[in-house]
Design a protein around this motif. Structure first.
Motif, PDB file in Angstrom:
ATOM      1  N   GLU A  86     -15.286 -16.326 -18.672  1.00  0.00           N
ATOM      2  CA  GLU A  86     -16.493 -17.144 -18.744  1.00  0.00           C
ATOM      3  C   GLU A  86     -17.568 -16.557 -17.847  1.00  0.00           C
ATOM      4  OE1 GLU A  86     -15.158 -21.130 -18.054  1.00  0.00           O
ATOM      5  OE2 GLU A  86     -14.099 -21.122 -19.976  1.00  0.00           O
ATOM      6  N   GLU A  87     -17.168 -15.668 -16.951  1.00  0.00           N
ATOM      7  CA  GLU A  87     -18.162 -15.137 -16.021  1.00  0.00           C
ATOM      8  C   GLU A  87     -18.868 -13.902 -16.568  1.00  0.00           C
ATOM      9  OE1 GLU A  87     -14.835 -13.708 -13.063  1.00  0.00           O
ATOM     10  OE2 GLU A  87     -16.755 -12.920 -12.378  1.00  0.00           O
ATOM     11  N   ASP A  88     -20.037 -13.689 -16.023  1.00  0.00           N
ATOM     12  CA  ASP A  88     -20.852 -12.539 -16.375  1.00  0.00           C
ATOM     13  C   ASP A  88     -20.361 -11.342 -15.553  1.00  0.00           C
ATOM     14  OD1 ASP A  88     -22.898 -10.813 -16.936  1.00  0.00           O
ATOM     15  OD2 ASP A  88     -24.415 -11.877 -15.743  1.00  0.00           O
ATOM     16  N   ILE A  89     -20.059 -10.225 -16.218  1.00  0.00           N
ATOM     17  CA  ILE A  89     -19.555  -9.077 -15.453  1.00  0.00           C
ATOM     18  C   ILE A  89     -20.630  -8.009 -15.243  1.00  0.00           C
ATOM     19  CG2 ILE A  89     -17.161  -9.435 -16.159  1.00  0.00           C
ATOM     20  CD1 ILE A  89     -17.560  -6.954 -18.047  1.00  0.00           C
ATOM     21  N   SER A  90     -21.858  -8.289 -15.698  1.00  0.00           N
ATOM     22  CA  SER A  90     -22.884  -7.264 -15.577  1.00  0.00           C
ATOM     23  C   SER A  90     -23.113  -6.939 -14.102  1.00  0.00           C
ATOM     24  CB  SER A  90     -24.188  -7.710 -16.245  1.00  0.00           C
ATOM     25  OG  SER A  90     -24.680  -8.846 -15.624  1.00  0.00           O
ATOM     26  N   ASN A  91     -23.214  -5.621 -13.840  1.00  0.00           N
ATOM     27  CA  ASN A  91     -23.445  -5.136 -12.489  1.00  0.00           C
ATOM     28  C   ASN A  91     -22.262  -5.331 -11.529  1.00  0.00           C
ATOM     29  OD1 ASN A  91     -25.457  -3.559 -11.625  1.00  0.00           O
ATOM     30  ND2 ASN A  91     -26.580  -5.181 -10.548  1.00  0.00           N
ATOM     31  N   LYS A  92     -21.076  -5.544 -12.073  1.00  0.00           N
ATOM     32  CA  LYS A  92     -19.900  -5.706 -11.200  1.00  0.00           C
ATOM     33  C   LYS A  92     -18.945  -4.525 -11.371  1.00  0.00           C
ATOM     34  CE  LYS A  92     -20.016 -10.732 -11.207  1.00  0.00           C
ATOM     35  NZ  LYS A  92     -19.442 -11.977 -11.753  1.00  0.00           N
ATOM     36  N   HIS A  93     -18.174  -4.270 -10.306  1.00  0.00           N
ATOM     37  CA  HIS A  93     -17.104  -3.274 -10.390  1.00  0.00           C
ATOM     38  C   HIS A  93     -15.865  -3.992 -10.923  1.00  0.00           C
ATOM     39  CE1 HIS A  93     -19.245  -0.095  -8.320  1.00  0.00           C
ATOM     40  NE2 HIS A  93     -19.613  -0.969  -7.386  1.00  0.00           N
ATOM     41  N   LEU A 105      -4.379   0.732 -28.556  1.00  0.00           N
ATOM     42  CA  LEU A 105      -5.347  -0.076 -29.315  1.00  0.00           C
ATOM     43  C   LEU A 105      -5.921  -1.217 -28.475  1.00  0.00           C
ATOM     44  CD1 LEU A 105      -3.462  -0.188 -32.749  1.00  0.00           C
ATOM     45  CD2 LEU A 105      -5.588   1.036 -32.239  1.00  0.00           C
ATOM     46  N   THR A 106      -5.058  -1.886 -27.714  1.00  0.00           N
ATOM     47  CA  THR A 106      -5.520  -3.041 -26.931  1.00  0.00           C
ATOM     48  C   THR A 106      -6.558  -2.612 -25.895  1.00  0.00           C
ATOM     49  OG1 THR A 106      -3.367  -4.090 -27.227  1.00  0.00           O
ATOM     50  CG2 THR A 106      -4.748  -4.953 -25.448  1.00  0.00           C
ATOM     51  N   LEU A 107      -6.214  -1.617 -25.103  1.00  0.00           N
ATOM     52  CA  LEU A 107      -7.143  -1.225 -24.034  1.00  0.00           C
ATOM     53  C   LEU A 107      -8.370  -0.500 -24.546  1.00  0.00           C
ATOM     54  CD1 LEU A 107      -4.909  -0.357 -20.978  1.00  0.00           C
ATOM     55  CD2 LEU A 107      -6.622  -2.160 -21.199  1.00  0.00           C
ATOM     56  N   SER A 108      -8.221   0.192 -25.650  1.00  0.00           N
ATOM     57  CA  SER A 108      -9.375   0.863 -26.208  1.00  0.00           C
ATOM     58  C   SER A 108     -10.389  -0.187 -26.694  1.00  0.00           C
ATOM     59  CB  SER A 108      -8.876   1.793 -27.311  1.00  0.00           C
ATOM     60  OG  SER A 108      -9.813   2.027 -28.242  1.00  0.00           O
ATOM     61  N   TYR A 109      -9.885  -1.211 -27.342  1.00  0.00           N
ATOM     62  CA  TYR A 109     -10.749  -2.311 -27.809  1.00  0.00           C
ATOM     63  C   TYR A 109     -11.356  -3.057 -26.617  1.00  0.00           C
ATOM     64  CZ  TYR A 109     -12.000  -6.926 -29.564  1.00  0.00           C
ATOM     65  OH  TYR A 109     -12.665  -8.089 -29.844  1.00  0.00           O
ATOM     66  N   LEU A 110     -10.510  -3.371 -25.645  1.00  0.00           N
ATOM     67  CA  LEU A 110     -10.973  -4.168 -24.511  1.00  0.00           C
ATOM     68  C   LEU A 110     -12.020  -3.428 -23.677  1.00  0.00           C
ATOM     69  CD1 LEU A 110     -10.723  -6.761 -22.872  1.00  0.00           C
ATOM     70  CD2 LEU A 110      -8.868  -5.683 -21.587  1.00  0.00           C
ATOM     71  N   THR A 111     -11.806  -2.139 -23.447  1.00  0.00           N
ATOM     72  CA  THR A 111     -12.785  -1.411 -22.629  1.00  0.00           C
ATOM     73  C   THR A 111     -14.120  -1.276 -23.374  1.00  0.00           C
ATOM     74  OG1 THR A 111     -11.767   0.662 -23.335  1.00  0.00           O
ATOM     75  CG2 THR A 111     -11.160  -0.136 -21.172  1.00  0.00           C
ATOM     76  N   LYS A 112     -14.052  -1.086 -24.688  1.00  0.00           N
ATOM     77  CA  LYS A 112     -15.307  -1.033 -25.462  1.00  0.00           C
ATOM     78  C   LYS A 112     -16.038  -2.372 -25.355  1.00  0.00           C
ATOM     79  CE  LYS A 112     -14.240   2.418 -28.843  1.00  0.00           C
ATOM     80  NZ  LYS A 112     -13.048   2.487 -29.665  1.00  0.00           N
ATOM     81  N   THR A 113     -15.283  -3.446 -25.537  1.00  0.00           N
ATOM     82  CA  THR A 113     -15.881  -4.790 -25.496  1.00  0.00           C
ATOM     83  C   THR A 113     -16.501  -5.066 -24.129  1.00  0.00           C
ATOM     84  OG1 THR A 113     -14.227  -5.522 -27.054  1.00  0.00           O
ATOM     85  CG2 THR A 113     -15.385  -7.255 -25.875  1.00  0.00           C
ATOM     86  N   LEU A 114     -15.762  -4.779 -23.068  1.00  0.00           N
ATOM     87  CA  LEU A 114     -16.282  -5.098 -21.732  1.00  0.00           C
ATOM     88  C   LEU A 114     -17.413  -4.148 -21.325  1.00  0.00           C
ATOM     89  CD1 LEU A 114     -13.135  -6.224 -19.680  1.00  0.00           C
ATOM     90  CD2 LEU A 114     -14.754  -7.603 -20.980  1.00  0.00           C
ATOM     91  N   ASN A 115     -17.341  -2.904 -21.769  1.00  0.00           N
ATOM     92  CA  ASN A 115     -18.436  -1.974 -21.448  1.00  0.00           C
ATOM     93  C   ASN A 115     -19.752  -2.427 -22.064  1.00  0.00           C
ATOM     94  OD1 ASN A 115     -17.851   0.101 -19.621  1.00  0.00           O
ATOM     95  ND2 ASN A 115     -16.515   1.097 -21.131  1.00  0.00           N
ATOM     96  N   SER A 116     -19.672  -3.120 -23.199  1.00  0.00           N
ATOM     97  CA  SER A 116     -20.895  -3.602 -23.841  1.00  0.00           C
ATOM     98  C   SER A 116     -21.534  -4.739 -23.038  1.00  0.00           C
ATOM     99  CB  SER A 116     -20.610  -4.050 -25.281  1.00  0.00           C
ATOM    100  OG  SER A 116     -19.884  -5.255 -25.243  1.00  0.00           O
ATOM    101  N   ARG A 117     -20.798  -5.261 -22.042  1.00  0.00           N
ATOM    102  CA  ARG A 117     -21.343  -6.324 -21.194  1.00  0.00           C
ATOM    103  C   ARG A 117     -21.946  -5.769 -19.901  1.00  0.00           C
ATOM    104  NH1 ARG A 117     -16.432 -10.817 -21.837  1.00  0.00           N
ATOM    105  NH2 ARG A 117     -16.243 -10.608 -24.096  1.00  0.00           N
ATOM    106  N   ASN A 118     -22.075  -4.452 -19.856  1.00  0.00           N
ATOM    107  CA  ASN A 118     -22.759  -3.741 -18.766  1.00  0.00           C
ATOM    108  C   ASN A 118     -22.228  -3.928 -17.343  1.00  0.00           C
ATOM    109  OD1 ASN A 118     -24.647  -2.661 -20.627  1.00  0.00           O
ATOM    110  ND2 ASN A 118     -25.585  -4.706 -20.689  1.00  0.00           N
ATOM    111  N   PRO A 119     -20.924  -3.714 -17.148  1.00  0.00           N
ATOM    112  CA  PRO A 119     -20.430  -3.737 -15.767  1.00  0.00           C
ATOM    113  C   PRO A 119     -20.977  -2.520 -15.012  1.00  0.00           C
ATOM    114  CG  PRO A 119     -18.738  -2.885 -17.240  1.00  0.00           C
ATOM    115  CD  PRO A 119     -19.874  -3.319 -18.117  1.00  0.00           C
ATOM    116  N   LYS A 120     -20.964  -2.587 -13.693  1.00  0.00           N
ATOM    117  CA  LYS A 120     -21.421  -1.415 -12.922  1.00  0.00           C
ATOM    118  C   LYS A 120     -20.420  -0.274 -13.143  1.00  0.00           C
ATOM    119  CE  LYS A 120     -23.585  -2.183  -8.983  1.00  0.00           C
ATOM    120  NZ  LYS A 120     -23.641  -2.693  -7.591  1.00  0.00           N
ATOM    121  N   THR A 121     -19.131  -0.600 -13.020  1.00  0.00           N
ATOM    122  CA  THR A 121     -18.064   0.354 -13.374  1.00  0.00           C
ATOM    123  C   THR A 121     -16.947  -0.432 -14.045  1.00  0.00           C
ATOM    124  OG1 THR A 121     -16.873   0.071 -11.271  1.00  0.00           O
ATOM    125  CG2 THR A 121     -18.507   1.858 -11.360  1.00  0.00           C
TER     126      THR A 121
END
Ligand code: PRP
Length: 178
Positions: A86-93, A105-121
């Motif tokens: 529920e939290e915003d991960i933008s600009n977070k490590h 497949l799971t991690l490839s999908y998950l990292t793509k999804t979370l990267n689209s939310r603009n984390p710092k890393t």
């Protein structure tokens, strides 16, 4: 439960030692940075609980749950988020904590999804890596053990929802899953 185990691959002590080593590595890499860890339900629960305690530094903990569709669609990489942040991960490590990477497949999908939310890393930490089963190119940033292509259970990992509460990682007898 024990009689279904062909042999112990990693003992409680071996797991504890490796989790401690991973924590040291992670601690060094994130020194002076805020850190949000995300444990992936349900398999990573034991590893996640032990890892964050070994990290012994300020951090935030959160969880996600994912599942892959049936066999035919999982080969197409279809993974579903069952429980999202529920939290915003933008600009977070952000550090994802998983028990195992198998097809990837799971991690490839998950990292793509979370990267689209603009984390710092965004990095991934997996206790077990089974490269022989990979369907998509994916390599975690932190790996505990590379495991052979055998059916492993325990320390969070299940077969048909059993064996998650074993303290060690065991190789399941083939007659149990065949
Ligand atoms: C397992 C594991 C990973 C995934 C890895 O989860 O916890 O999330 O499979 O497989 P992959 O690399 O082939 O995608 P599972 O779907 O069994 O759910 P669970 O964590 O609840 O056991």
């Amino acid at each position: 439960m024990q009689s279904d185990i062909k042999k112990v691959l990693y003992s409680e002590e071996q797991i504890k030692k490796r989790v401690g080593e991973l924590a040291q590595e992670i601690k060094k890499d994130y020194e002076g940075k805020d850190l949000l860890t995300i444990g992936i339900l349900r398999g990573a629960v034991m590893f996640y609980a032990d890892l964050v305690r070994e990290l012994d530094r300020p951090l935030h903990m959160n969880f996600m749950a994912l599942s892959s569709y049936g066999i035919s669609s999982s080969s197409s990489g279809a993974v579903r988020i069952q429980y999202d942040l529920e939290e915003d991960i933008s600009n977070k490590h952000v550090l994802i904590v998983e028990d195992i990477v198998d097809t990837g497949l799971t991690l490839s999908y998950l990292t793509k999804t979370l990267n689209s939310r603009n984390p710092k890393t965004l990095k991934t930490c997996c206790l077990f890596d089974k490269p022989a089963r990979r369907k998509v190119d994916f390599r975690p940033d932190y790996i505990g053990f590379q495991v052979p292509d055998v059916f492993i259970v325990g320390y969070g990992l299940d077969f048909a929802e059993k064996y998650r509460n074993l303290k060690y990682i065991g190789e399941l007898m083939p007659e149990v899953y065949k």
